[in-house]
Design a protein around this motif. Structure first.
Motif, PDB file in Angstrom:
ATOM      1  N   PHE A  14       0.828  -1.206  -0.091  1.00 25.77           N
ATOM      2  CA  PHE A  14      -0.038   0.216   0.001  1.00 25.77           C
ATOM      3  C   PHE A  14       1.045   1.248   0.057  1.00 25.77           C
ATOM      4  O   PHE A  14       0.450   2.331  -0.774  1.00 25.77           O
ATOM      5  N   GLY A  15       1.842   1.206   0.954  1.00 25.41           N
ATOM      6  CA  GLY A  15       2.779   2.464   0.938  1.00 25.41           C
ATOM      7  C   GLY A  15       3.588   2.683  -0.623  1.00 25.41           C
ATOM      8  O   GLY A  15       3.681   3.733  -1.192  1.00 25.41           O
ATOM      9  N   SER A  16       3.786   1.500  -1.162  1.00 26.78           N
ATOM     10  CA  SER A  16       4.372   1.756  -2.573  1.00 26.78           C
ATOM     11  C   SER A  16       3.419   2.267  -3.447  1.00 26.78           C
ATOM     12  O   SER A  16       3.720   2.927  -4.520  1.00 26.78           O
ATOM     13  N   TYR A  17       2.176   1.729  -3.407  1.00 27.67           N
ATOM     14  CA  TYR A  17       1.183   2.317  -4.431  1.00 27.67           C
ATOM     15  C   TYR A  17       0.948   3.862  -3.949  1.00 27.67           C
ATOM     16  O   TYR A  17       0.720   4.449  -5.120  1.00 27.67           O
ATOM     17  N   ILE A  18       0.844   4.234  -2.916  1.00 33.78           N
ATOM     18  CA  ILE A  18       0.666   5.634  -2.339  1.00 33.78           C
ATOM     19  C   ILE A  18       1.901   6.424  -3.087  1.00 33.78           C
ATOM     20  O   ILE A  18       1.591   7.622  -3.739  1.00 33.78           O
ATOM     21  N   ALA A  19       3.222   5.820  -2.690  1.00 28.94           N
ATOM     22  CA  ALA A  19       4.285   6.554  -3.428  1.00 28.94           C
ATOM     23  C   ALA A  19       4.186   6.762  -4.922  1.00 28.94           C
ATOM     24  O   ALA A  19       4.735   7.914  -5.547  1.00 28.94           O
ATOM     25  N   VAL A  20       3.916   5.811  -5.626  1.00 30.15           N
ATOM     26  CA  VAL A  20       3.931   5.712  -7.132  1.00 30.15           C
ATOM     27  C   VAL A  20       2.964   6.755  -7.605  1.00 30.15           C
ATOM     28  O   VAL A  20       3.258   7.636  -8.465  1.00 30.15           O
ATOM     29  N   ALA A  21       1.819   6.647  -6.767  1.00 30.62           N
ATOM     30  CA  ALA A  21       0.569   7.557  -7.411  1.00 30.62           C
ATOM     31  C   ALA A  21       0.780   9.091  -7.195  1.00 30.62           C
ATOM     32  O   ALA A  21       0.784   9.638  -8.013  1.00 30.62           O
ATOM     33  N   GLN A  22       1.617   9.200  -6.126  1.00 28.27           N
ATOM     34  CA  GLN A  22       1.815  10.704  -5.864  1.00 28.27           C
ATOM     35  C   GLN A  22       2.985  11.174  -6.814  1.00 28.27           C
ATOM     36  O   GLN A  22       2.927  12.142  -7.165  1.00 28.27           O
ATOM     37  N   SER A  23       3.851  10.309  -7.015  1.00 26.48           N
ATOM     38  CA  SER A  23       4.929  10.660  -7.862  1.00 26.48           C
ATOM     39  C   SER A  23       4.465  11.136  -9.272  1.00 26.48           C
ATOM     40  O   SER A  23       5.288  11.742 -10.144  1.00 26.48           O
ATOM     41  N   MET A  24       3.330  10.454  -9.738  1.00 26.38           N
ATOM     42  CA  MET A  24       2.789  10.430 -11.045  1.00 26.38           C
ATOM     43  C   MET A  24       1.772  11.803 -11.173  1.00 26.38           C
ATOM     44  O   MET A  24       1.595  11.961 -12.365  1.00 26.38           O
ATOM     45  N   SER A  25       1.653  12.492 -10.025  1.00 32.63           N
ATOM     46  CA  SER A  25       0.710  13.681 -10.000  1.00 32.63           C
ATOM     47  C   SER A  25       1.621  14.910  -9.956  1.00 32.63           C
ATOM     48  O   SER A  25       2.481  14.854  -9.161  1.00 32.63           O
ATOM     49  N   ASP A  26       0.862  16.111 -10.311  1.00 33.47           N
ATOM     50  CA  ASP A  26       1.521  17.255 -10.319  1.00 33.47           C
ATOM     51  C   ASP A  26       1.146  17.861  -8.921  1.00 33.47           C
ATOM     52  O   ASP A  26       1.529  19.120  -8.691  1.00 33.47           O
ATOM     53  N   PHE A  27       0.289  17.274  -7.964  1.00 33.56           N
ATOM     54  CA  PHE A  27      -0.171  17.773  -6.571  1.00 33.56           C
ATOM     55  C   PHE A  27       0.783  17.190  -5.828  1.00 33.56           C
ATOM     56  O   PHE A  27       1.111  15.883  -5.830  1.00 33.56           O
ATOM     57  N   GLU A  28       0.807  17.748  -4.576  1.00 35.94           N
ATOM     58  CA  GLU A  28       1.299  17.143  -3.350  1.00 35.94           C
ATOM     59  C   GLU A  28       0.245  17.420  -2.269  1.00 35.94           C
ATOM     60  O   GLU A  28       0.155  18.612  -1.796  1.00 35.94           O
ATOM     61  N   PRO A  29      -0.489  16.374  -1.671  1.00 34.66           N
ATOM     62  CA  PRO A  29      -1.697  16.953  -0.897  1.00 34.66           C
ATOM     63  C   PRO A  29      -1.042  17.390   0.514  1.00 34.66           C
ATOM     64  O   PRO A  29      -0.064  16.595   1.094  1.00 34.66           O
ATOM     65  N   ALA A  30      -1.524  18.341   1.128  1.00 35.52           N
ATOM     66  CA  ALA A  30      -1.149  18.988   2.506  1.00 35.52           C
ATOM     67  C   ALA A  30      -2.378  18.657   3.350  1.00 35.52           C
ATOM     68  O   ALA A  30      -2.217  17.664   4.208  1.00 35.52           O
ATOM     69  N   GLY A  31      -3.463  19.232   3.009  1.00 33.22           N
ATOM     70  CA  GLY A  31      -4.371  18.915   3.799  1.00 33.22           C
ATOM     71  C   GLY A  31      -5.082  20.359   4.378  1.00 33.22           C
ATOM     72  O   GLY A  31      -5.332  21.378   3.375  1.00 33.22           O
ATOM     73  N   ARG A  32      -5.784  20.236   5.442  1.00 33.29           N
ATOM     74  CA  ARG A  32      -6.676  21.411   5.745  1.00 33.29           C
ATOM     75  C   ARG A  32      -6.074  22.843   6.092  1.00 33.29           C
ATOM     76  O   ARG A  32      -4.900  22.770   7.014  1.00 33.29           O
ATOM     77  N   ALA A  33      -6.243  23.826   5.847  1.00 32.55           N
ATOM     78  CA  ALA A  33      -5.574  25.092   6.064  1.00 32.55           C
ATOM     79  C   ALA A  33      -6.109  25.647   7.241  1.00 32.55           C
ATOM     80  O   ALA A  33      -5.369  26.382   7.981  1.00 32.55           O
ATOM     81  N   GLY A  34      -7.555  25.467   7.730  1.00 36.99           N
ATOM     82  CA  GLY A  34      -7.823  26.178   8.904  1.00 36.99           C
ATOM     83  C   GLY A  34      -8.997  25.637   9.237  1.00 36.99           C
ATOM     84  O   GLY A  34      -9.818  24.951   8.862  1.00 36.99           O
ATOM     85  N   PHE A  35      -9.372  26.130  10.642  1.00 38.35           N
ATOM     86  CA  PHE A  35     -10.553  25.510  11.445  1.00 38.35           C
ATOM     87  C   PHE A  35     -11.870  26.544  11.226  1.00 38.35           C
ATOM     88  O   PHE A  35     -13.011  26.326  11.002  1.00 38.35           O
ATOM     89  N   VAL A  36     -11.557  28.081  11.703  1.00 35.82           N
ATOM     90  CA  VAL A  36     -12.417  28.833  11.519  1.00 35.82           C
ATOM     91  C   VAL A  36     -11.786  30.250  10.982  1.00 35.82           C
ATOM     92  O   VAL A  36     -10.451  30.274  11.099  1.00 35.82           O
ATOM     93  N   LYS A  37     -12.534  31.201  10.436  1.00 40.61           N
ATOM     94  CA  LYS A  37     -11.839  32.378   9.857  1.00 40.61           C
ATOM     95  C   LYS A  37     -11.328  33.263  10.967  1.00 40.61           C
ATOM     96  O   LYS A  37     -11.769  33.214  12.096  1.00 40.61           O
ATOM     97  N   LEU A  38     -10.117  33.721  10.849  1.00 48.17           N
ATOM     98  CA  LEU A  38      -9.514  34.698  11.517  1.00 48.17           C
ATOM     99  C   LEU A  38      -9.892  36.109  11.154  1.00 48.17           C
ATOM    100  O   LEU A  38      -9.900  36.886  12.045  1.00 48.17           O
ATOM    101  N   LYS A  39      -9.848  36.313   9.819  1.00 50.68           N
ATOM    102  CA  LYS A  39     -10.238  37.542   9.206  1.00 50.68           C
ATOM    103  C   LYS A  39     -10.841  37.129   7.893  1.00 50.68           C
ATOM    104  O   LYS A  39     -10.935  36.057   7.451  1.00 50.68           O
ATOM    105  N   ASN A  40     -11.870  37.907   7.524  1.00 55.98           N
ATOM    106  CA  ASN A  40     -12.446  37.828   5.992  1.00 55.98           C
ATOM    107  C   ASN A  40     -12.190  38.961   5.232  1.00 55.98           C
ATOM    108  O   ASN A  40     -12.589  39.902   5.402  1.00 55.98           O
ATOM    109  N   PRO A  41     -11.639  38.554   3.754  1.00 54.46           N
ATOM    110  CA  PRO A  41     -11.290  37.085   3.469  1.00 54.46           C
ATOM    111  C   PRO A  41     -10.008  36.546   3.916  1.00 54.46           C
ATOM    112  O   PRO A  41      -9.108  37.556   4.141  1.00 54.46           O
ATOM    113  N   ASP A  42     -10.198  35.402   4.210  1.00 53.81           N
ATOM    114  CA  ASP A  42      -8.911  34.704   4.830  1.00 53.81           C
ATOM    115  C   ASP A  42      -8.072  34.016   3.890  1.00 53.81           C
ATOM    116  O   ASP A  42      -6.988  33.637   4.051  1.00 53.81           O
ATOM    117  N   MET A  43      -8.376  33.745   2.717  1.00 49.95           N
ATOM    118  CA  MET A  43      -7.542  33.388   1.657  1.00 49.95           C
ATOM    119  C   MET A  43      -7.485  34.712   0.726  1.00 49.95           C
ATOM    120  O   MET A  43      -7.783  34.966  -0.395  1.00 49.95           O
TER     121      MET A  43
END
Length: 235
Positions: A14-43
């Motif tokens: 499974f680890g090898s599958y994840i590594a190969v799949a990610q190497s073939m993509s132009d993306f690298e997933p990080a995840g969630r940027a925030g929980f609640v807004k600190l200011k608006n607009p926050d992006m």
């Protein structure tokens, strides 16, 4: 003993599958940027969440990030620079349910089990409406290259929650994040990146403790237009 060996082999495969799949993509997933807004607009350039996305992207050796949202309108989600990092934005429009900031757990479970149909959604970036994900990603890929992309696009979902628990509700952009993961890696790898993406801000965001300890106040301020600091369309 034999059972442990079998489990280890499964993990390695499974680890090898994840590594190969990610190497073939132009993306690298990080995840969630925030929980609640600190200011608006926050992006938006100069905002804490925007600075966090840019800082983490640079740590990963890239100059291009992508943040995905649930779209509340079709006029915004501009791509912009935060320092030396170019931040791409993409919002998803649910043609069946419309704009729903609350999480529908039945919908989430159905999507995890059976997948998500791309025909259900439209997409918006730079105020441009796209009818399918491939066209939206092609546009963003072009914008990234025009702005000197180096390294993979580090992928985030916005993650902010207007009401209720941001620990339970994964927040703005979660569905689109999952859809892109399936598009790029397939279902099994998407499950893995969903879990690591949900854990990401607890381990990486400098604002996590503050946001989680001031959830009700920040949600109240946002919902009463007390976090606005620019005269612009908010995402």
């Amino acid at each position: 003993m034999k059972g442990k060996i079998i489990l280890l082999v499964i993990i390695l495969i499974f680890g090898s599958y994840i590594a190969v799949a990610q190497s073939m993509s132009d993306f690298e997933p990080a995840g969630r940027a925030g929980f609640v807004k600190l200011k608006n607009p926050d992006m938006y350039k100069g905002n804490p969440h925007s600075k966090f996305v840019a800082s983490y992207t640079e740590k990963k050796g890239s100059n291009t990030a992508m943040v995905v949202h649930v779209a509340g309108h079709t006029t915004g989600y501009p791509n912009y620079h935060e320092g030396d990092v170019y931040i791409l934005e993409l919002g998803v429009i649910d043609k069946e349910r419309g704009y729903q900031p609350e999480m529908d757990w039945g919908d989430v479970i159905d999507g995890f089990i059976f997948g998500v149909s791309d025909e259900r959604y439209n997409y918006v970036s730079d105020g441009i409406l796209f009818e399918n994900l491939d066209d939206a990603l092609a546009y963003l890929d072009k914008k990234a290259k025009e702005n000197g992309q180096e390294g993979k696009k580090i992928l985030f979902y916005h993650g902010t929650v207007r009401s209720g628990s941001p620990i339970i509700n994964q927040g703005c952009g979660f569905a689109l994040y999952y859809l892109i993961l399936i598009h790029e890696y397939g279902r099994l790898a998407a499950y893995y990146h969903v879990i690591t993406g949900a854990l990401f801000p607890y381990l990486n965001s400098p604002y996590a403790n503050y946001e989680l300890s001031h959830v009700s106040e920040l949600q109240y301020y946002y919902n009463h237009n007390m976090l606005n600091y620019l005269n612009t369309e908010y995402d």
